[in-house]
Motif scaffolding. Structure first.
Motif, PDB file in Angstrom:
ATOM      1  N   GLY A  15       0.384  -1.247  -0.114  1.00 40.42           N
ATOM      2  CA  GLY A  15      -0.252  -0.196  -0.429  1.00 40.42           C
ATOM      3  C   GLY A  15       0.795   1.320  -0.165  1.00 40.42           C
ATOM      4  O   GLY A  15       1.544   1.403  -1.036  1.00 40.42           O
ATOM      5  N   SER A  16       0.527   2.263   1.051  1.00 39.76           N
ATOM      6  CA  SER A  16       0.989   3.494   0.488  1.00 39.76           C
ATOM      7  C   SER A  16       2.334   4.022   1.570  1.00 39.76           C
ATOM      8  O   SER A  16       3.384   4.610   0.435  1.00 39.76           O
ATOM      9  N   GLY A  17       3.096   2.903   1.913  1.00 39.96           N
ATOM     10  CA  GLY A  17       3.769   2.502   2.418  1.00 39.96           C
ATOM     11  C   GLY A  17       4.581   3.712   3.754  1.00 39.96           C
ATOM     12  O   GLY A  17       5.791   3.994   3.972  1.00 39.96           O
ATOM     13  N   THR A  18       3.650   4.171   4.450  1.00 43.24           N
ATOM     14  CA  THR A  18       4.317   5.323   5.407  1.00 43.24           C
ATOM     15  C   THR A  18       5.009   4.816   6.421  1.00 43.24           C
ATOM     16  O   THR A  18       5.879   5.371   7.522  1.00 43.24           O
ATOM     17  N   ASN A  19       4.616   3.041   6.810  1.00 41.23           N
ATOM     18  CA  ASN A  19       5.437   3.047   7.805  1.00 41.23           C
ATOM     19  C   ASN A  19       7.056   2.426   7.060  1.00 41.23           C
ATOM     20  O   ASN A  19       8.424   2.776   7.645  1.00 41.23           O
ATOM     21  N   ALA A  92       5.013  -4.791   5.854  1.00 39.39           N
ATOM     22  CA  ALA A  92       4.555  -3.293   5.959  1.00 39.39           C
ATOM     23  C   ALA A  92       3.822  -2.636   5.135  1.00 39.39           C
ATOM     24  O   ALA A  92       3.627  -2.245   4.430  1.00 39.39           O
ATOM     25  N   GLY A  93       2.498  -3.705   5.606  1.00 37.67           N
ATOM     26  CA  GLY A  93       1.344  -4.088   4.762  1.00 37.67           C
ATOM     27  C   GLY A  93       1.031  -4.569   3.491  1.00 37.67           C
ATOM     28  O   GLY A  93       0.912  -4.063   2.149  1.00 37.67           O
ATOM     29  N   ILE A 113       3.508  -5.855  11.214  1.00 37.21           N
ATOM     30  CA  ILE A 113       2.963  -4.650  12.005  1.00 37.21           C
ATOM     31  C   ILE A 113       1.605  -5.003  11.679  1.00 37.21           C
ATOM     32  O   ILE A 113       1.074  -4.496  10.705  1.00 37.21           O
ATOM     33  N   HIS A 114       0.732  -5.019  12.990  1.00 40.27           N
ATOM     34  CA  HIS A 114      -0.423  -4.943  12.621  1.00 40.27           C
ATOM     35  C   HIS A 114      -0.991  -4.195  13.476  1.00 40.27           C
ATOM     36  O   HIS A 114      -0.772  -3.979  14.532  1.00 40.27           O
ATOM     37  N   PRO A 115      -2.241  -3.633  13.184  1.00 35.54           N
ATOM     38  CA  PRO A 115      -2.834  -2.282  13.833  1.00 35.54           C
ATOM     39  C   PRO A 115      -3.675  -2.419  14.713  1.00 35.54           C
ATOM     40  O   PRO A 115      -5.133  -1.967  14.309  1.00 35.54           O
ATOM     41  N   LEU A 176      -1.371   4.665  13.780  1.00 35.53           N
ATOM     42  CA  LEU A 176       0.030   4.559  12.888  1.00 35.53           C
ATOM     43  C   LEU A 176       0.929   5.374  13.594  1.00 35.53           C
ATOM     44  O   LEU A 176       1.819   5.301  13.124  1.00 35.53           O
ATOM     45  N   GLU A 179       2.548   3.605  15.324  1.00 36.21           N
ATOM     46  CA  GLU A 179       4.079   2.232  14.374  1.00 36.21           C
ATOM     47  C   GLU A 179       4.680   2.400  13.503  1.00 36.21           C
ATOM     48  O   GLU A 179       5.927   1.658  13.802  1.00 36.21           O
TER      49      GLU A 179
END
Ligand code: GRF
Length: 224
Positions: A15-19, A92-93, A113-115, A176, A179
């Motif tokens: 996905g967006s890759g913020t992590n 990461a997602g 990682i899990h939210p 997030l 995270e």
């Protein structure tokens, strides 16, 4: 920065890759003794690929749609990871289930990682599920990946309160933020060789223990 050799990471993201971005940023700041050797996405449109490109990090799309079986897709991913001598695989997602073939290629060396606060709310749409359930806390969990969905041994968790007026979006944003703190730190513990795994128990060597309880809604302040 220690003189020890940097831990070779590969980050897998759909996905967006913020992590991913938080890991890139911490590496840049010298707070993480690691180097991202490769970013892989199964999704050609993933923002994570753009982030990697912008940061000058080697990145590839391995589209799962081009493969007949989970194993053949995973084999292609494992080959790419081995080629760059990956020491720690960071999901990461990454929206794919990891097959035994993949797990066996990197035993105890795949993290996710899990939210949510596992073992509560595994799976998808977990922020909304925590709100619907009426939980007072949620958070995020970094864990080792095993054969199940979000079932692997827990490395670190962060707790956030669920507020009365929370929506899926506001809760997701609060989680997030945490995270982005705990994931780079977990990787740093691996880089320092401080992660000790005994069956389901993961301990970080030389860490102080937290002794404070959290209560939500908070109790009224009373004079002692
Ligand atoms: C995060 O919420 C993570 O916990 C979950 O997928 C999301 C990925 O977000 N596994 P991002 O792509 O890192 O922004």
């Amino acid at each position: 920065m220690s003189l020890k050799q940097k831990l070779c990471l590969a980050v897998l993201a759909s996905g967006s890759g913020t992590n991913l971005q938080s890991i890139i940023d911490q590496c840049r700041r010298g707070l993480l003794n690691a180097e991202i050797k490769l970013v892989i996405s199964n999704n050609p449109d993933a923002g994570a690929l753009e982030r990697a490109e912008r940061a000058g990090i080697n990145n590839i799309c391995i589209n799962h749609r081009g493969f007949d079986t989970r194993e053949s897709f995973d084999q292609a991913v494992v080959s790419a990871l081995k080629e760059v001598k990956t020491e720690l695989v960071v999901l990461a997602g990454f929206m794919r289930i990891i097959s035994p073939l993949f797990l066996q290629a990197f035993p105890q060396r795949i993290i996710n990682i899990h939210p949510a606060l596992l073992p509560s709310f595994p799976g998808l749409h977990v922020q909304q599920k925590a709100i619907n359930y009426g939980a007072k806390f949620s958070g995020c969990t970094v864990h080792l990946v095993d054969g199940g969905v979000d079932t692997g041994p827990i490395i670190v968790q962060a707790v956030v309160p669920i507020l009365d007026n929370d929506t899926e979006e506001t809760l997701a944003a609060r989680i997030l933020e945490q995270e982005h703190k705990i994931y780079p730190q977990a990787i740093q513990w691996f880089a320092e060789g401080r992660v000790k795994i005994t069956k389901r128990q993961v301990k970080i060597e030389n860490c102080i223990n937290l002794e404070t309880a959290l209560i939500n809604p908070p109790l009224p302040q009373r004079e002692k």
